[in-house]
Design a protein around this motif. Structure first.
Motif, mmCIF file in Angstrom:
data_model
loop_
_atom_site.group_PDB
_atom_site.id
_atom_site.type_symbol
_atom_site.label_atom_id
_atom_site.label_comp_id
_atom_site.label_asym_id
_atom_site.label_seq_id
_atom_site.Cartn_x
_atom_site.Cartn_y
_atom_site.Cartn_z
ATOM 1 N N TYR A 139 -1.307 12.843 9.347
ATOM 2 C CA TYR A 139 -1.139 10.914 8.741
ATOM 3 C C TYR A 139 -0.051 10.990 7.280
ATOM 4 O O TYR A 139 0.824 10.927 6.918
ATOM 5 C CB TYR A 139 -2.567 10.481 8.574
ATOM 6 N N LYS A 140 -0.210 12.605 6.964
ATOM 7 C CA LYS A 140 0.910 12.709 5.777
ATOM 8 C C LYS A 140 2.163 12.714 6.284
ATOM 9 O O LYS A 140 2.799 12.518 6.080
ATOM 10 C CB LYS A 140 0.338 14.249 5.466
ATOM 11 N N THR A 141 2.181 13.130 7.457
ATOM 12 C CA THR A 141 3.634 12.953 7.903
ATOM 13 C C THR A 141 3.754 11.836 8.335
ATOM 14 O O THR A 141 4.668 11.352 8.186
ATOM 15 C CB THR A 141 3.618 13.489 9.103
ATOM 16 N N ILE A 142 2.965 11.195 8.940
ATOM 17 C CA ILE A 142 3.764 9.798 9.507
ATOM 18 C C ILE A 142 3.293 8.114 8.028
ATOM 19 O O ILE A 142 4.212 7.146 8.348
ATOM 20 C CB ILE A 142 2.999 8.896 10.370
ATOM 21 N N LEU A 143 3.277 8.750 7.709
ATOM 22 C CA LEU A 143 2.777 7.999 5.634
ATOM 23 C C LEU A 143 4.051 7.890 5.236
ATOM 24 O O LEU A 143 4.638 9.163 5.225
ATOM 25 C CB LEU A 143 1.177 8.014 5.597
ATOM 26 N N LYS A 144 4.771 6.908 4.424
ATOM 27 C CA LYS A 144 5.666 6.972 2.742
ATOM 28 C C LYS A 144 4.789 7.532 2.150
ATOM 29 O O LYS A 144 3.720 7.725 2.609
ATOM 30 C CB LYS A 144 5.709 5.322 3.118
ATOM 31 N N GLU A 145 5.985 7.880 1.198
ATOM 32 C CA GLU A 145 5.151 8.595 -0.192
ATOM 33 C C GLU A 145 4.620 7.896 -0.455
ATOM 34 O O GLU A 145 4.705 6.676 -0.963
ATOM 35 C CB GLU A 145 6.045 9.043 -0.528
ATOM 36 N N ASN A 146 3.158 8.866 -1.100
ATOM 37 C CA ASN A 146 1.952 7.470 -1.986
ATOM 38 C C ASN A 146 1.491 6.755 -0.472
ATOM 39 O O ASN A 146 0.846 5.686 -1.133
ATOM 40 C CB ASN A 146 2.638 7.025 -2.891
ATOM 41 N N GLY A 147 2.155 6.876 0.365
ATOM 42 C CA GLY A 147 1.124 5.782 1.303
ATOM 43 C C GLY A 147 -0.730 6.094 1.480
ATOM 44 O O GLY A 147 -0.719 6.669 0.779
ATOM 45 N N LYS A 148 -1.456 4.746 1.586
ATOM 46 C CA LYS A 148 -2.756 5.633 1.891
ATOM 47 C C LYS A 148 -3.668 5.188 3.305
ATOM 48 O O LYS A 148 -2.919 5.445 4.210
ATOM 49 C CB LYS A 148 -3.592 3.614 1.104
ATOM 50 N N LEU A 149 -4.481 6.092 3.144
ATOM 51 C CA LEU A 149 -5.620 6.543 4.185
ATOM 52 C C LEU A 149 -6.973 5.772 3.827
ATOM 53 O O LEU A 149 -7.453 6.351 2.643
ATOM 54 C CB LEU A 149 -5.219 7.800 4.725
ATOM 55 N N VAL A 150 -7.461 4.770 4.448
ATOM 56 C CA VAL A 150 -8.437 4.172 4.151
ATOM 57 C C VAL A 150 -9.599 4.455 5.333
ATOM 58 O O VAL A 150 -9.261 3.980 6.815
ATOM 59 C CB VAL A 150 -8.078 2.981 3.316
ATOM 60 N N LEU A 151 -10.658 5.487 4.988
ATOM 61 C CA LEU A 151 -11.906 5.334 5.636
ATOM 62 C C LEU A 151 -12.985 4.732 5.886
ATOM 63 O O LEU A 151 -13.750 4.142 4.431
ATOM 64 C CB LEU A 151 -12.474 6.780 5.682
#
Length: 212
Positions: A139-151
């Motif tokens: 997730y960290k790799t494919i997300l942009k900088e400051n991108g969010k993960l919502v669970l």
């Protein structure tokens, strides 16, 4: 409950290739071309029957949405819902979350949603949980900088495990809700499971994290 096998699923997905990308690895680094625009791209992993991703696409037309679902007999229902929704900002992929790095380039995704993922409660299945550290690394790799993960989940055990996993991985907790519906968030789109569980009075948990 295991989804009923649909022998016609393969043909149906091919017939709807405008919705279900048949060769998603070929899109790596160029997913904007699937939508013919450069809008932000949000990814739902485990899109199920598509209620969430379709609801989000209608509510946020300025954002593109990709729904990932590994089970063919389930994703066909999502295809039907997308056809009913008639939104141009939705694409689906019949793929496994383990292959994220083969499908998306670093920094290609703005937000990732994990909605009511399988909790895999047995310790020996920990590595299958979508908030296990190897998935977080993807997730960290494919997300942009400051991108969010919502669970979002109704499973307290998975939620608690995920909070620990996020902390150990070095994530920044932007939001932790122990009763999402008490917040009356007007932007919250409910999934099929969310409607079912909340109707029974079960609290819905939500966490929003960013990667440092």
């Amino acid at each position: 409950m295991r989804a009923r096998h649909k022998p016609w699923a393969d043909d149906y997905l091919k017939e709807n290739a405008d919705i279900v990308d048949q060769t998603p690895t070929d899109r790596k680094g160029n997913w904007s071309s699937a939508f013919s625009n450069s809008q932000p791209i949000h990814l739902e992993i485990g899109t199920g029957k598509g209620q969430f991703v379709c609801g989000m696409a209608k509510q946020f037309p300025e954002t593109n949405f990709i729904g990932m679902e590994v089970v063919k007999s389930i994703i066909v229902s999502a295809v039907e819902k997308v056809n009913e929704t008639d939104c141009e900002n939705i694409r689906l992929i019949n793929e496994n979350a383990e292959d994220l790095l083969e499908i998306f380039k670093p920094g290609e995704i703005d937000t990732i949603y994990l909605n009511f993922s399988d909790p895999w409660p047995k310790n020996r299945h920990e590595k299958r949980r979508l908030t296990y550290r190897t998935f977080l690394e993807s997730y960290k790799t494919i997300l942009k900088e400051n991108g969010k993960l919502v669970l979002k989940t109704d499973n307290q055990g998975l939620f608690e495990y995920s909070l620990v996993s996020f902390s150990q991985f070095g994530c920044r907790l932007e939001e932790v809700s122990l009763d999402l519906h008490a917040m009356e968030d007007p932007t919250n789109i409910m999934t099929e499971y969310e409607e079912k569980f909340s109707a029974k009075g079960q609290p819905i948990y939500r966490a929003v994290v960013t990667f440092t």
